[in-house]
Design an enzyme around this catalytic site. Structure first.
Site, short mmCIF file in Angstrom:
data_model
loop_
_atom_site.label_atom_id
_atom_site.label_comp_id
_atom_site.label_asym_id
_atom_site.label_seq_id
_atom_site.Cartn_x
_atom_site.Cartn_y
_atom_site.Cartn_z
N LYS A 286 -15.11 7.69 -3.25
CA LYS A 286 -16.36 7.94 -2.50
C LYS A 286 -16.97 9.27 -2.94
O LYS A 286 -18.18 9.38 -3.15
CB LYS A 286 -16.07 7.97 -1.00
N HIS B 123 0.80 -1.23 0.00
CA HIS B 123 0.00 0.00 0.00
C HIS B 123 0.82 1.26 0.00
O HIS B 123 0.26 2.36 0.11
CB HIS B 123 -0.91 0.06 1.23
N LYS C 12 -8.73 13.89 4.92
CA LYS C 12 -7.88 12.70 4.90
C LYS C 12 -6.82 12.88 5.96
O LYS C 12 -6.77 13.93 6.60
CB LYS C 12 -7.25 12.52 3.52
N ARG C 13 -5.96 11.85 6.18
CA ARG C 13 -4.86 12.03 7.12
C ARG C 13 -4.06 13.28 6.75
O ARG C 13 -3.94 13.62 5.57
CB ARG C 13 -3.93 10.81 7.10
N LYS D 119 0.28 14.67 1.13
CA LYS D 119 -1.11 14.91 0.72
C LYS D 119 -1.36 16.41 0.46
O LYS D 119 -2.39 16.81 -0.04
CB LYS D 119 -2.09 14.37 1.76
N THR E 52 -8.78 6.39 -1.67
CA THR E 52 -10.10 5.77 -1.80
C THR E 52 -11.21 6.78 -1.55
O THR E 52 -12.32 6.60 -2.04
CB THR E 52 -10.26 4.56 -0.85
C1 26Q Z 1 3.79 0.40 10.10
C2 26Q Z 1 4.75 0.09 11.06
C3 26Q Z 1 4.65 0.57 12.36
C4 26Q Z 1 3.54 1.35 12.69
C5 26Q Z 1 2.58 1.66 11.74
C6 26Q Z 1 2.71 1.19 10.43
C7 26Q Z 1 1.69 1.54 9.41
C8 26Q Z 1 0.35 1.57 9.76
C9 26Q Z 1 -0.61 1.92 8.82
C10 26Q Z 1 2.05 1.83 8.12
C11 26Q Z 1 1.08 2.16 7.18
C12 26Q Z 1 -0.26 2.21 7.52
C13 26Q Z 1 -1.32 2.59 6.59
C14 26Q Z 1 -1.13 2.88 5.32
C15 26Q Z 1 -2.25 3.30 4.46
O1 26Q Z 1 -3.35 3.53 4.91
N1 26Q Z 1 -1.99 3.42 3.16
C16 26Q Z 1 -3.04 3.82 2.23
O2 26Q Z 1 -3.69 2.64 1.77
C17 26Q Z 1 -4.82 2.96 0.98
C18 26Q Z 1 -5.52 1.67 0.64
O3 26Q Z 1 -4.77 0.95 -0.29
C19 26Q Z 1 -4.41 3.74 -0.25
O4 26Q Z 1 -5.57 4.13 -0.93
C20 26Q Z 1 -3.62 4.98 0.13
O5 26Q Z 1 -3.13 5.63 -1.01
C21 26Q Z 1 -2.47 4.58 1.06
O6 26Q Z 1 -1.79 5.75 1.53
#
Ligand code: 26Q
Length: 811
Positions: free
Chosen positions: A656, A356, A544-545, A550, A652
């Site tokens: 929406k 991702h 969004k975040r 972004k 995503t």
């Molecule tokens: C990893 C290691 C330690 C702590 C946290 C993490 C961690 C947690 C969550 C790393 C990444 C995430 C989340 C990533 C994320 O939400 N990515 C998004 O995924 C969406 C679904 O595929 C995409 O639409 C977005 O573009 C992407 O940013």
């Protein structure tokens, strides 16, 4: 679905209420009424669950398990009723009891066990799998505290804990009988029995993993799949393992606390990885519990372990659950006594992996020392996988040691999870076309060269049941009236709406529906912030975040520029706008938090300046989450998707918004490209650098933010407004943002895309003036949004990754 009559519903509901509270429902609080409704529905689902399981066990359908550290479900009541076909009966029945269903829905706490896109995707996928009759289940962690609650105090983000379980959770069922033991630490004793090595894990610390099951109901198809979330508990003291602690009260308490910490809280970082031991513990905890329980269930139903890969698929949502690979190997080797070759064949055929992110800061790698200490047996297996993999590389890359060590799973004293995930799975997919291309050609090009057939694209999707039918009933009614109901089961039938987009009366109707949704959001804004916004203004949403890539900053600079222009030229002809921001910053991400403060500060200046506040308003809505998104998205005219090209894997919310008839203003990044392909140049606002230009700057340098400002006086002045006290008395308040642009040379090319962003925003204004034209564009966007239903995505996963038996009954 046998739908229940209104009369029966009322009778059952009243009796459920009496059973729970010993009085009549008319005397109850809305919270009690919600609880009673929830438990009534939960009981009805139990029957569906049992029937579904019976069917799965007898047909031996392939079972898909979606492993994810995050499931961002939001509220369940409304969507579950919709899927059960009971929304109308329930709403009407409650009305007869003088109860408003909406008032009850609001009592439900959002289940916020995710950071953002990745967690919400997992939730959309569960809904689609159930609705498509696919035997697909979720496996994750039941965090006691979900994603933190955000408050804005003095314009700044403050984090509070999200105690979502305070009032209980009617949807889950604790299954103590299905608990598993997960082993941490200790040593591995190797024994040679008749020439075969036997591995004994000794002196480990046991953790009891207790599952909580939540049913996921499919859309009117009598399917209820399962979301199993694991909670960490101390094992009973009678257990041998902890006998050495007997009598040592303090040690026992310490043990209990350390164990419970594992499922205590969701890490609130989504793009920055920090090698915390507790995170690694969380990852192994739910993976081990999940894999053990899947194998136990498989064997209980007489599955032959050698056919495991034909009957089970394990999917890993990013690298976070990668330990599925060595854990499955461990069980097959140590407990099922298979040979390495057999175990490896089964494991790689069973596991598939979705990437991702391409942000290198987010790639997981664990220090070898930490890994070995926490998971000694798993480490041995990873070492063996690494050795065998490196050997196979030697065959191909003779003497190319740099290449081999850069591809190794263990190198430089780290275990690289993405490498393990690629080597140990049969499929690696990106989440939008551009993202997959970048994985193949840039980020993972060595792996793509080595395993060309593993790589594939699965463009993300969203469930149109929650994000259209449930959250936008006005639009759904119009669609049903014009094109019929077939789009509900076949979302690409929305294309039939395209011809209606030309019709004046439909355009007017679309405008009316949007206005109604905007009035609803205006009310919410007023309640939450006290700010009064005009529903006739253009609602421009950037939600969004909060993250530098972004580019909320780009939007801020544009508003700051507009403000300057309006002050200088009070008669400037612009479309009145309401700028709506929402989103959380990771608690340790200073720049992102500073951005929130900037947005709020701009809001305070602009909203209180009578020279402009009839024309523009800036609103930051706190605590963005699924439920707030359901209010914002249907009420938005313009959807901001302005990430630096190449940085947003997919996005995503862009889908929406499109499905709800917002027009997208976007860079050609992630799935924006595919949205653009669908609707054409005429129906989207595209600006900014393309991926080639961005990659060129990243690879070859040559970009200078200082030069950008020198060339563009207006830009220089706007950037200067960050540090001249205009938006905060403390001139240093936004210094980190200023420095990120000017001192650190604007890593995300905000200044580079500024001019083209302003140009396209002018075009937005021009277009919005022609209300009919605008509504026509909205209609075309809605019509083309069907392929972004997660039903399409899930069908692709099922057909080309999981090889699941598809039974399109009732479809
Ligand atoms: C990893 C290691 C330690 C702590 C946290 C993490 C961690 C947690 C969550 C790393 C990444 C995430 C989340 C990533 C994320 O939400 N990515 C998004 O995924 C969406 C679904 O595929 C995409 O639409 C977005 O573009 C992407 O940013």
């Amino acid at each position: 679905m046998d739908t229940m009559s209104k009369k029966t519903f009322i009778k059952n509901y009243q009796s459920k209420y009496r059973e729970l509270y010993g009085e009549e429902v008319e005397f109850g609080s809305n919270q009690q009424r919600y609880e009673a409704l929830g438990s009534l529905i939960r009981e009805m689902i139990l029957k569906i669950s049992m029937d579904t399981n019976k069917r799965y066990n007898s047909t031996k359908e392939k079972q898909i398990y979606y492993f994810s550290m995050e499931f961002l479900l939001g509220r369940l009541l409304g969507d579950t009723l919709l899927n059960m076909g009971m929304l109308d009966v329930c709403r009407e029945g409650l009305k007869e009891l003088n109860i408003n269903l909406k008032d009850l829905e609001e009592w439900e706490q959002d289940q916020g066990l995710g950071n953002g896109g990745l967690g919400r995707l997992a939730a959309c996928f569960l809904d689609s799998m159930a609705s498509l009759n696919i035997a697909g289940h979720g496996c994750g962690i039941r965090y006691k505290y979900g994603f933190f609650e955000q408050k804005i105090i003095n314009r700044k983000q403050v984090e509070l804990s999200d105690n979502w379980l305070r009032e209980g959770n009617v949807w889950e069922k604790r299954r103590q009988d299905k608990a598993e033991i997960v082993k941490f630490g200790g040593d591995v004793k190797v024994e040679n029995v008749d020439g075969k090595l036997i591995f004994h894990h000794i002196n480990y610390e046991p953790v009891l993993a207790v599952p909580y099951d939540t049913p996921i109901v499919g859309y009117r198809n009598k399917v209820a799949n399962n979301l199993r979330l694991w909670s960490a508990e101390a094992v009973n003291n009678e257990f041998d393992y902890s006998s050495f602690r007997r009598g040592d009260f303090l040690k026992a308490i310490e043990y209990k606390n350390s164990v419970e910490l594992i499922s205590q809280v969701l890490y609130p970082e989504d793009s920055f990885y920090e090698g915390k031991m507790l995170r690694l513990k969380q990852e192994y905890f739910f993976v081990s519990a999940g894999v053990q329980s899947i194998i136990r269930h498989y064997k209980k139903h007489k599955g032959d372990i050698l056919d495991f890969d034909e009957k089970v698929a394990l999917h890993i949502n990013d690298t976070h659950p990668t330990l599925v690979i060595p854990e499955l190997m461990r069980i097959l080797l140590d407990e099922e006594n298979l040979s390495w070759e057999e175990a490896w064949r089964i494991t790689t055929n069973t596991v598939s992996y979705t990437n991702h992110t391409i942000m290198s800061e987010a790639l997981e790698k664990w220090p070898v020392d930490m890994f070995k200490k926490l998971l000694p047996r798993i480490y041995m297996i990873v070492e063996e996988i690494n050795e065998r993999f490196c050997k196979s590389l030697w065959g191909k890359y003779i003497g190319q040691w740099d290449k081999i060590s850069s591809m190794a799973i263990i190198a430089d004293e780290y275990v690289k999870m993405a490498h393990l995930a690629i080597v140990g799975s049969h499929s690696v997919n990106g989440v939008a076309k551009l993202h997959t291309e970048i994985l193949k050609k840039e980020e993972m090009k060595d792996f793509y060269y080595f395993y060309p057939n593993k790589f594939n694209n699965k463009t993300n999707g969203i469930t149109h049941r929650r994000w259209l039918i449930k959250s936008n009933p006005g639009l759904t009614n119009l669609l049903c009236d014009t094109i019929g109901e077939s789009f509900i089961k076949h979302p690409t039938d929305l294309l039939n709406f395209e011809k209606f987009a030309n019709k004046t009366d439909i355009q007017e109707e679309l405008g009316r529906i949007k206005l109604e949704n905007k009035m609803n959001l205006a009310k919410i804004i007023k309640n939450k912030t006290g700010i009064i916004v005009d529903p006739n203004s253009l609602f421009d949403a950037h939600v969004k975040r909060i993250h530098a890539y972004k580019r909320q900053t780009l939007n801020c600079l544009r508003i700051m520029d507009l403000y300057n222009q309006l002050i200088e030229n009070p008669n400037k002809d612009i479309i009145p706008r309401t700028f709506i921001f929402a989103g959380k910053a990771a608690p340790g991400y200073y720049l992102a938090k500073n951005t929130i403060e900037l947005i709020n500060s701009i809001g305070e200046v602009v909203n209180n300046d009578p020279r402009v506040n009839e024309k523009i308003k800036v609103v930051f809505l706190e605590n963005y989450g699924v439920s707030l998104a359901e209010d914002i998205i249907p009420a938005t005219d313009l959807s901001e998707q302005i990430s630096t090209t190449t940085k947003e894997a997919s996005g995503t919310s862009n889908m929406k918004f499109m499905m709800n008839g917002a027009i997208t203003i976007a860079t050609l990044d992630g799935a924006n490209i595919e949205i653009h392909d669908e609707v054409g140049d005429e129906n989207i606002f595209i600006f900014g650098m393309n991926s080639r230009e961005v990659l060129n700057y990243i690879e070859n340098g040559g970009y200078s933010a200082v030069e950008m400002c020198k060339e563009d006086k207006k830009l220089e002045r706007t950037v200067g407004d960050l540090i001249n006290g205009k938006y905060c008395q403390d001139k240093n308040a936004f210094k980190s943002i200023y420095d990120s642009l000017m001192i650190y040379n604007d890593e995300f090319f905000v200044l580079k895309d500024f001019e083209s962003y302003l140009d396209i925003q002018r075009k937005v204004d021009e277009t919005f003036k022609d209300a009919r034209m605008w509504q026509k564009m909205c209609g075309i966007n809605i019509a083309h949004s069907g392929i972004f239903s997660s039903d399409r995505t899930i069908k692709e996963y099922a057909a080309s990754i999981w090889g699941s038996t598809l039974l399109y009954k009732n479809l």
